[in-house]
Scaffold this active site. Structure first.
Site, short mmCIF file in Angstrom:
data_model
loop_
_atom_site.label_atom_id
_atom_site.label_comp_id
_atom_site.label_asym_id
_atom_site.label_seq_id
_atom_site.Cartn_x
_atom_site.Cartn_y
_atom_site.Cartn_z
N HIS A 277 7.70 0.14 -5.00
CA HIS A 277 7.31 -1.05 -4.26
C HIS A 277 5.84 -1.39 -4.50
O HIS A 277 4.99 -0.52 -4.61
CB HIS A 277 7.62 -0.93 -2.77
CG HIS A 277 6.89 0.12 -2.00
ND1 HIS A 277 5.67 -0.10 -1.40
CD2 HIS A 277 7.24 1.40 -1.69
CE1 HIS A 277 5.29 1.00 -0.76
NE2 HIS A 277 6.22 1.92 -0.92
N ASP A 289 0.82 5.35 -1.82
CA ASP A 289 2.04 4.73 -1.28
C ASP A 289 1.97 3.21 -1.40
O ASP A 289 1.41 2.55 -0.55
CB ASP A 289 2.18 5.14 0.19
CG ASP A 289 3.45 4.61 0.82
OD1 ASP A 289 4.36 4.20 0.09
OD2 ASP A 289 3.52 4.61 2.06
N GLU A 321 8.58 -3.62 1.05
CA GLU A 321 9.17 -2.34 1.41
C GLU A 321 8.64 -1.85 2.75
O GLU A 321 9.39 -1.33 3.58
CB GLU A 321 8.88 -1.32 0.31
CG GLU A 321 9.65 0.00 0.43
CD GLU A 321 8.95 1.07 1.25
OE1 GLU A 321 9.54 2.15 1.44
OE2 GLU A 321 7.81 0.84 1.72
N GLU A 322 7.34 -2.03 2.93
CA GLU A 322 6.71 -1.51 4.15
C GLU A 322 7.12 -2.30 5.40
O GLU A 322 6.88 -1.84 6.52
CB GLU A 322 5.18 -1.52 4.00
CG GLU A 322 4.65 -0.64 2.87
CD GLU A 322 4.82 0.85 3.14
OE1 GLU A 322 5.47 1.20 4.13
OE2 GLU A 322 4.30 1.65 2.34
N ASP A 350 8.70 6.58 -5.24
CA ASP A 350 7.82 6.19 -4.15
C ASP A 350 6.96 7.39 -3.75
O ASP A 350 7.49 8.39 -3.28
CB ASP A 350 8.67 5.73 -2.96
CG ASP A 350 7.87 5.05 -1.87
OD1 ASP A 350 6.63 5.07 -1.92
OD2 ASP A 350 8.49 4.49 -0.95
N HIS A 444 -0.37 5.93 5.11
CA HIS A 444 -0.48 4.67 5.86
C HIS A 444 -1.82 4.52 6.56
O HIS A 444 -1.90 3.97 7.65
CB HIS A 444 0.67 4.54 6.86
CG HIS A 444 1.97 4.17 6.21
ND1 HIS A 444 3.08 3.82 6.93
CD2 HIS A 444 2.34 4.09 4.91
CE1 HIS A 444 4.08 3.54 6.11
NE2 HIS A 444 3.64 3.70 4.87
#
Length: 503
Positions: A277, A289, A321-322, A350, A444
């Site tokens: 992604h 990520d 995606e997130e 990923d 994140h």
């Protein structure tokens, strides 16, 4: 393929962004040659092109692109709808477009719901508690704090009967599990709660997304189980806990784009597909990520142009995606049955370089997934074993972009290096690193930058990705044939998909 439009239209989405020039590859000129003069791809040779210094150069470029999001978000980010994500799309396109003789490059634009959080605060009793506002949460009314007693909700807060009569005008405290975060927020709103606090049912903090907006959603934040327990005990003892929640946020619709590159050569009815992604969360630049997976695929796509293939190879860079696997969901939903059947397998990449890494293989079994998933799993295992490397299984539970593929009969699998999970001592013995810490301590977060990537793990996994692509680009001999777009796999609700996505 259905619903794909020429990549020229990408300019309508990213015209306002600075166009990033692709990294110069010394072999770029080699790509513009007759396909007949290219040797057949070989796994060992393709792996030989992979070097960590080239991956690092791309990571540094991607971080510069993430900085385009600073003006709006106050820090680097590549979240969909941001200048950082638009720049990412431009970077992918401008790099791939150098090889337009080798790839058919196309995009797929769709609309996604995007949330932006400007600030939040949670006070329980007299203490401010660390809380993470849910993605796509609405703000508190008029973006002002709400003051109300904290009320404990029964069970997991998925049903109206879970909410006591005094939930009206309260702040609802709800346990994670069973239903989505969005369903919990909606149920709380229907019960008359002014806001919702969801606490984790596992160790560690909790954040997530509410998914598609509902008029019943209320401002919703997540807290750890550890922080919640003292208040739960007080509520069960009949104590009143005056509390307040404040969330300043907006929710809006935005266009975003998947990018697809497919080899012109090879059997077009038998395609090996790999994806990662292109977006990050709003909180940070997302270099691990999933910058690492995206850049691994880009680097391999560049070097694959030196070779011919017997089967077609299709690369994908998913958007959204997130926000709940939006891009891959949309892509698969637009495939006709005929196009679906051309995809022999999908490989998901990923997070390839977590600093406290483990070499993780999705435990995809034919008994629970489309037949062929286990054969792909075993390919990864065989490669790690042949190279004297340890590996560990992780659940194949719908957490990443393979989910839509296996739900539509397409075999799937992939590898990863870990997110917010806790590394065990056994894994330290296998891979090194720190026990009791997250695989990616910057998962994140703003610190998911270039320094957050373990270059050794990244190079090794990129070589394995190259091996997987080269293997199936040459032959599907021994790999199960597709028979249907439907699957007899066990279909359970994915605990991480869409509005249930754990972030």
């Amino acid at each position: 393929m259905k619903s794909l439009i020429p990549l020229l239209a990408l300019s309508t989405i990213v015209a306002s962004s600075t166009v990033q020039r692709p990294l110069q590859d010394a072999s770029s000129s080699e790509a513009v040659v007759s396909s007949k003069s290219r040797p057949l791809v070989n796994s060992t040779q393709l792996q030989g092109h992979i070097h960590s210094d080239n991956l690092l150069k791309r990571a540094k470029e991607l971080y510069k692109i993430a900085e385009l999001g600073t003006a709006e978000y106050g820090h680097p980010t590549r979240v969909i709808g941001s200048e950082g994500h638009a720049g990412t799309l431009n970077y992918l396109y401008s790099t791939l477009s150098q090889y337009s003789d080798y790839y058919d490059i196309s995009n797929q634009t769709f609309y996604a719901t995007l949330g932006k959080i400007f600030g939040s605060r949670l006070v329980l009793g007299s203490a401010q508690v660390t809380a993470s506002p849910m993605s796509l949460t609405p703000p508190t009314p008029k973006k002002e704090p709400v003051y109300a007693p904290l009320v404990l909700v029964a069970n997991e807060g998925c049903n109206p009967s879970d909410y006591p009569k005094n939930a009206t005008g309260s702040i609802a405290l709800i346990r994670r599990g069973i239903c989505s975060f969005g369903a919990k927020s909606e149920a709380a709103g229907r019960a008359g709660a002014l806001a919702a606090v969801v606490y984790n049912n596992y160790p560690g903090s909790l954040s997530g997304t509410l998914g598609d907006p509902s008029k019943y959603h209320v401002a919703t934040v997540g807290i750890s189980n550890e922080d919640a327990q003292p208040y739960i005990k007080d509520l069960e003892a009949g104590k009143i806990i005056p509390s307040s929640v404040w969330v300043d946020a907006i929710v809006r619709r935005t266009p975003t784009t998947n990018i697809i590159a497919q080899t012109k050569g090879g059997d077009q009815a038998n395609c090996v597909m790999a994806g990662g992604h292109s977006d990050s969360v709003s909180e940070g630049p997302g270099i691990n990520d999933d910058g690492t997976g995206s850049l691994s695929l880009l680097e391999i796509a560049v070097h694959l142009t030196k070779y011919s293939t017997e089967n077609c190879v299709r690369f994908a860079w998913w958007a959204g995606e997130e926000e709940g696997l939006l891009g891959s969901d949309y892509y698969v939903s637009q495939l006709s049955s005929e196009e679906n059947m051309k995809i022999r397998l999908f490989m998901d990449y990923d997070m390839m370089a977590s600093p406290n890494y483990a070499y993780q293989v999705y435990d995809a079994r034919n008994s629970r997934n489309p037949v062929g998933s286990q054969e792909l799993r075993d390919l990864y295992i065989d490669w790690y074993t042949a190279n004297g490397l340890n590996y560990t299984y992780i659940p194949f539970d719908g957490r990443s972009d393979y989910d839509a593929f296996i739900k539509h009969g397409i075999p799937g699998g992939g590898i990863a290096t870990g997110a917010e999970g806790i590394k065990t001592q056994k894994e330290v013995d296998m891979f090194g690193g720190r026990a009791g810490a997250w695989y990616d301590p910057c998962y994140h977060q703003l610190c998911d930058d270039v320094q957050n990537c373990n270059l050794g793990a990244w190079e090794i996994n990129t070589k394995l990705i190259a091996h997987s692509i080269a293997t199936y680009a040459v032959t599907f001999d021994g790999f199960p044939k597709r028979t249907s777009v439907k699957t007899d796999a066990v279909t359970e609700d994915s605990p991480y998909h869409g509005p249930e996505l754990f972030m």
